[in-house]
Scaffold this motif. Structure first.
Motif, PDB file in Angstrom:
ATOM      1  N   PHE A  42       0.829  -1.204   0.000  1.00 57.21           N
ATOM      2  CA  PHE A  42       0.000   0.000   0.000  1.00 57.21           C
ATOM      3  C   PHE A  42       0.867   1.259   0.000  1.00 57.21           C
ATOM      4  N   LYS A  43       1.917   1.242   0.827  1.00 56.66           N
ATOM      5  CA  LYS A  43       2.797   2.409   0.899  1.00 56.66           C
ATOM      6  C   LYS A  43       3.480   2.650  -0.436  1.00 56.66           C
ATOM      7  N   ALA A  44       3.900   1.576  -1.095  1.00 55.76           N
ATOM      8  CA  ALA A  44       4.537   1.712  -2.406  1.00 55.76           C
ATOM      9  C   ALA A  44       3.570   2.283  -3.436  1.00 55.76           C
ATOM     10  N   ALA A  45       2.293   1.996  -3.238  1.00 55.83           N
ATOM     11  CA  ALA A  45       1.263   2.485  -4.165  1.00 55.83           C
ATOM     12  C   ALA A  45       0.788   3.892  -3.815  1.00 55.83           C
ATOM     13  N   GLY A  46       1.329   4.440  -2.714  1.00 59.53           N
ATOM     14  CA  GLY A  46       0.896   5.775  -2.294  1.00 59.53           C
ATOM     15  C   GLY A  46      -0.459   5.769  -1.623  1.00 59.53           C
ATOM     16  N   ILE A  47      -0.827   4.643  -1.039  1.00 61.02           N
ATOM     17  CA  ILE A  47      -2.121   4.496  -0.372  1.00 61.02           C
ATOM     18  C   ILE A  47      -1.907   4.422   1.135  1.00 61.02           C
ATOM     19  N   ASN A  48      -2.701   5.131   1.886  1.00 61.08           N
ATOM     20  CA  ASN A  48      -2.640   5.058   3.343  1.00 61.08           C
ATOM     21  C   ASN A  48      -3.108   3.672   3.781  1.00 61.08           C
ATOM     22  N   PRO A  49      -2.247   2.866   4.420  1.00 64.38           N
ATOM     23  CA  PRO A  49      -2.648   1.505   4.819  1.00 64.38           C
ATOM     24  C   PRO A  49      -3.891   1.490   5.703  1.00 64.38           C
ATOM     25  N   GLY A  50      -4.103   2.551   6.464  1.00 65.37           N
ATOM     26  CA  GLY A  50      -5.269   2.589   7.336  1.00 65.37           C
ATOM     27  C   GLY A  50      -6.572   2.842   6.612  1.00 65.37           C
ATOM     28  N   SER A  51      -6.503   3.206   5.331  1.00 63.15           N
ATOM     29  CA  SER A  51      -7.727   3.522   4.583  1.00 63.15           C
ATOM     30  C   SER A  51      -8.279   2.331   3.811  1.00 63.15           C
ATOM     31  N   VAL A  52      -7.540   1.218   3.792  1.00 60.63           N
ATOM     32  CA  VAL A  52      -7.970   0.031   3.044  1.00 60.63           C
ATOM     33  C   VAL A  52      -8.260  -1.101   4.025  1.00 60.63           C
ATOM     34  N   ASP A 165      -8.135  -4.005 -20.182  1.00 62.72           N
ATOM     35  CA  ASP A 165      -7.065  -3.019 -20.037  1.00 62.72           C
ATOM     36  C   ASP A 165      -6.788  -2.739 -18.562  1.00 62.72           C
ATOM     37  N   MET A 166      -7.841  -2.683 -17.762  1.00 57.46           N
ATOM     38  CA  MET A 166      -7.661  -2.442 -16.331  1.00 57.46           C
ATOM     39  C   MET A 166      -6.897  -3.581 -15.682  1.00 57.46           C
ATOM     40  N   GLU A 167      -7.199  -4.808 -16.066  1.00 58.81           N
ATOM     41  CA  GLU A 167      -6.485  -5.949 -15.504  1.00 58.81           C
ATOM     42  C   GLU A 167      -5.006  -5.896 -15.868  1.00 58.81           C
ATOM     43  N   SER A 168      -4.707  -5.581 -17.106  1.00 60.01           N
ATOM     44  CA  SER A 168      -3.312  -5.469 -17.531  1.00 60.01           C
ATOM     45  C   SER A 168      -2.613  -4.334 -16.793  1.00 60.01           C
ATOM     46  N   SER A 169      -3.343  -3.241 -16.596  1.00 58.40           N
ATOM     47  CA  SER A 169      -2.787  -2.109 -15.863  1.00 58.40           C
ATOM     48  C   SER A 169      -2.481  -2.491 -14.416  1.00 58.40           C
ATOM     49  N   ALA A 170      -3.384  -3.257 -13.791  1.00 60.81           N
ATOM     50  CA  ALA A 170      -3.156  -3.701 -12.409  1.00 60.81           C
ATOM     51  C   ALA A 170      -1.965  -4.648 -12.332  1.00 60.81           C
ATOM     52  N   ASP A 171      -1.797  -5.486 -13.349  1.00 67.49           N
ATOM     53  CA  ASP A 171      -0.624  -6.378 -13.396  1.00 67.49           C
ATOM     54  C   ASP A 171       0.669  -5.571 -13.392  1.00 67.49           C
ATOM     55  N   GLN A 172       0.726  -4.557 -14.248  1.00 64.21           N
ATOM     56  CA  GLN A 172       1.942  -3.750 -14.356  1.00 64.21           C
ATOM     57  C   GLN A 172       2.186  -2.949 -13.078  1.00 64.21           C
ATOM     58  N   ALA A 173       1.114  -2.478 -12.467  1.00 60.81           N
ATOM     59  CA  ALA A 173       1.251  -1.752 -11.199  1.00 60.81           C
ATOM     60  C   ALA A 173       1.798  -2.680 -10.122  1.00 60.81           C
ATOM     61  N   ALA A 174       1.309  -3.916 -10.099  1.00 59.06           N
ATOM     62  CA  ALA A 174       1.776  -4.885  -9.103  1.00 59.06           C
ATOM     63  C   ALA A 174       3.271  -5.137  -9.251  1.00 59.06           C
ATOM     64  N   LEU A 175       3.728  -5.255 -10.484  1.00 59.50           N
ATOM     65  CA  LEU A 175       5.166  -5.450 -10.717  1.00 59.50           C
ATOM     66  C   LEU A 175       5.968  -4.281 -10.139  1.00 59.50           C
ATOM     67  N   LYS A 176       5.462  -3.087 -10.316  1.00 60.97           N
ATOM     68  CA  LYS A 176       6.146  -1.896  -9.812  1.00 60.97           C
ATOM     69  C   LYS A 176       6.189  -1.886  -8.278  1.00 60.97           C
ATOM     70  N   TYR A 177       5.056  -2.244  -7.640  1.00 61.72           N
ATOM     71  CA  TYR A 177       5.005  -2.243  -6.171  1.00 61.72           C
ATOM     72  C   TYR A 177       5.944  -3.304  -5.589  1.00 61.72           C
ATOM     73  N   LEU A 178       5.968  -4.466  -6.208  1.00 59.92           N
ATOM     74  CA  LEU A 178       6.822  -5.549  -5.717  1.00 59.92           C
ATOM     75  C   LEU A 178       8.298  -5.177  -5.873  1.00 59.92           C
ATOM     76  N   GLU A 179       8.617  -4.546  -6.982  1.00 59.79           N
ATOM     77  CA  GLU A 179       9.999  -4.103  -7.193  1.00 59.79           C
ATOM     78  C   GLU A 179      10.384  -3.065  -6.148  1.00 59.79           C
ATOM     79  N   SER A 180       9.473  -2.139  -5.888  1.00 60.99           N
ATOM     80  CA  SER A 180       9.742  -1.068  -4.931  1.00 60.99           C
ATOM     81  C   SER A 180       9.951  -1.598  -3.521  1.00 60.99           C
ATOM     82  N   THR A 181       9.254  -2.686  -3.182  1.00 61.31           N
ATOM     83  CA  THR A 181       9.374  -3.272  -1.836  1.00 61.31           C
ATOM     84  C   THR A 181      10.388  -4.409  -1.787  1.00 61.31           C
ATOM     85  N   LYS A 182      11.163  -4.562  -2.858  1.00 64.34           N
ATOM     86  CA  LYS A 182      12.221  -5.571  -2.938  1.00 64.34           C
ATOM     87  C   LYS A 182      11.687  -6.991  -2.782  1.00 64.34           C
ATOM     88  N   GLN A 183      10.555  -7.229  -3.427  1.00 60.89           N
ATOM     89  CA  GLN A 183       9.935  -8.555  -3.401  1.00 60.89           C
ATOM     90  C   GLN A 183       9.840  -9.109  -4.818  1.00 60.89           C
TER      91      GLN A 183
END
Length: 445
Positions: A42-52, A165-183
């Protein structure tokens, strides 16, 4: 309140769950683990963890989805079938991509562009197509495609293309978040591969242009090309996290399967911590507290800093009629997790079941603390009603009963109890005002 299955939102009164009759599960340990999995994403995505909020649905299918705002719903099947934490985290990263991308709101805009007739036709067409494919009927699948090819076919296809398109976009976003969190993204790909294997027969006769998700193998190939470039692709989960994942799976199996199935999965020859955990749960659930306690004690002795082992001991004693003995282990759990609302609710239940006025006073305080994290839930108000009744405070007991009834949709009982309570409170007092609010809401049609 460990692993209580709540039908129709009994414990989680969100409108989404209520309207869809989702069998939600509440459990302090699993929810804590899911928070641990999602917080860095969530933090990597710029989302407040307490809001989800992340909710668990008792369903053996491998699935997770976003709905009702910033809410992620996870099937127990996903948790049980994921061999590593990374596999679950990858799917949660994908769902986070939907939230960060505002896909639900944008999906609503796309729906607004289509007529009601088009939307209904789209749903009927997809149902007929996929249903025919699942039944192995190519004629039925083609018939479904025919519905899609009618006068509204273009609008329907545009809508589904947008969904893909949204599903593909979510896939690419997930790759970015995982990379950012070293996972690693390997776990996400592994889960998608498993889903692909399960859906091969279903998708055999389906036109890819009428699917809301990308075709499985195409999706996996796209993910792999990017994921394998990451220096974290082969990173492994920390052993401590793997253990927590295995304990979570053992708990789910212990609670959702019969004792015989649990013993087959975790025979007595298996003395691992997860195996003992599952067996202890199965034993106490069938009333064999005598054999369950030594197993639980072996867990608390080996890992005394684990609050959920103490919670289990307290619950096992409580549900076998030994409320007074249950208090000490639950106190140990609360010492480690002092602000956990579910464990606070379990403590209140134990205090109430001792049936003493002193304990009832403590239970009221504990339930008020639980409200800070759990909000307004029927179980809290039902327990408050019992505690107030033991204290002889009938007006507050009736008001609490009215509030529980309102949350569960029993308007008749809510009105009856709120009226009875209101006559006993001073006009304008906080309790009188609350009873008036219950009457107002319960009287609405």
């Amino acid at each position: 309140m460990t692993l209580v299955i709540a039908l129709s939102g009994t414990l989680v009164p969100e409108a989404f769950a209520q309207k869809r009759n989702l069998p939600l599960i509440r459990d302090a340990e699993i929810e804590g683990l899911l928070r641990l999995y999602t917080r860095p994403v969530f933090k990597a995505a710029g989302i407040n963890p307490g809001s989800v909020r992340v909710y668990l649905i008792e369903d053996q299918r491998i699935n997770a989805f976003v709905a009702g705002g910033q809410r992620i719903f996870v099937h127990t099947g996903l948790l049980l079938e994921s061999e590593t934490p990374n596999e679950t985290i990858g799917v949660l990263a994908h769902e986070t991509g939907h939230i960060a991308g505002g896909h639900l709101a944008r999906m609503g805009n796309e729906l607004d562009k289509a007529s009601v007739t088009s939307i209904v036709g789209m749903l009927l067409g997809v149902a007929a197509t996929v249903g025919g494919a699942m039944a192995g009927s190519s004629d039925a699948a083609r018939a479904g495609s025919g519905i899609m090819a009618g006068s509204q076919g273009l609008a329907q296809r545009n809508f589904l293309a947008y969904a893909r398109d949204m599903e593909s976009s979510a896939d690419q976003a997930a790759l970015k978040y995982l990379e950012s969190t070293k996972q690693s993204a390997k776990g996400m790909i592994t889960m998608f591969e498993q889903l692909a294997r399960e859906s091969i027969a279903t998708l055999h006769n389906v036109d890819p242009y009428i699917l809301s998700h990308p075709m499985p193998m195409e999706r996996i190939r796209n993910l792999e090309r990017t994921a394998q470039k990451s220096k974290y692709f082969n990173s492994a989960d920390p052993p401590a996290l793997v253990l927590r994942h295995q304990l979570m799976q053992a708990k789910l199996i212990g609670y959702t399967n019969g004792a015989q199935a649990v013993m087959q999965k975790y025979p007595t020859s298996d003395q691992s911590m997860p195996a003992r955990y599952a067996r202890a749960i199965a034993l106490f659930r069938r009333g064999d507290i005598q054999n369950a306690l030594p197993v639980i004690n072996s867990l608390t002795d080996e890992l005394p800093q684990n609050p959920y082992f103490w919670e289990l001991k307290g619950q096992a004693l409580l549900e076998n009629g030994r409320a007074a003995e249950a208090i000490a282990p639950i106190q140990r759990a609360l010492k480690i997790l002092p602000n956990n609302g579910l464990i606070q609710m379990l403590m209140a239940q134990a205090l109430i079941d001792t049936e003493s006025k002193a304990s009832a006073k403590q239970a009221v305080k504990m339930l008020r603390l639980a409200q800070k994290s759990e909000g307004e839930t029927p179980v809290i108000f039902k327990s408050l009603a019992r505690a107030y009744a033991q204290l002889g405070d009938i007006p507050r007991a009736e008001l609490a009963t009215a509030e529980a009834a309102l949350l569960q949709g029993d308007r008749k009982l809510a009105i009856e109890k709120a009226k009875a309570a209101q006559t006993r409170f001073k006009t304008g007092s906080p309790e009188w005002t609350r009873a008036s609010d219950v009457l107002t809401f319960a009287s609405r049609k």
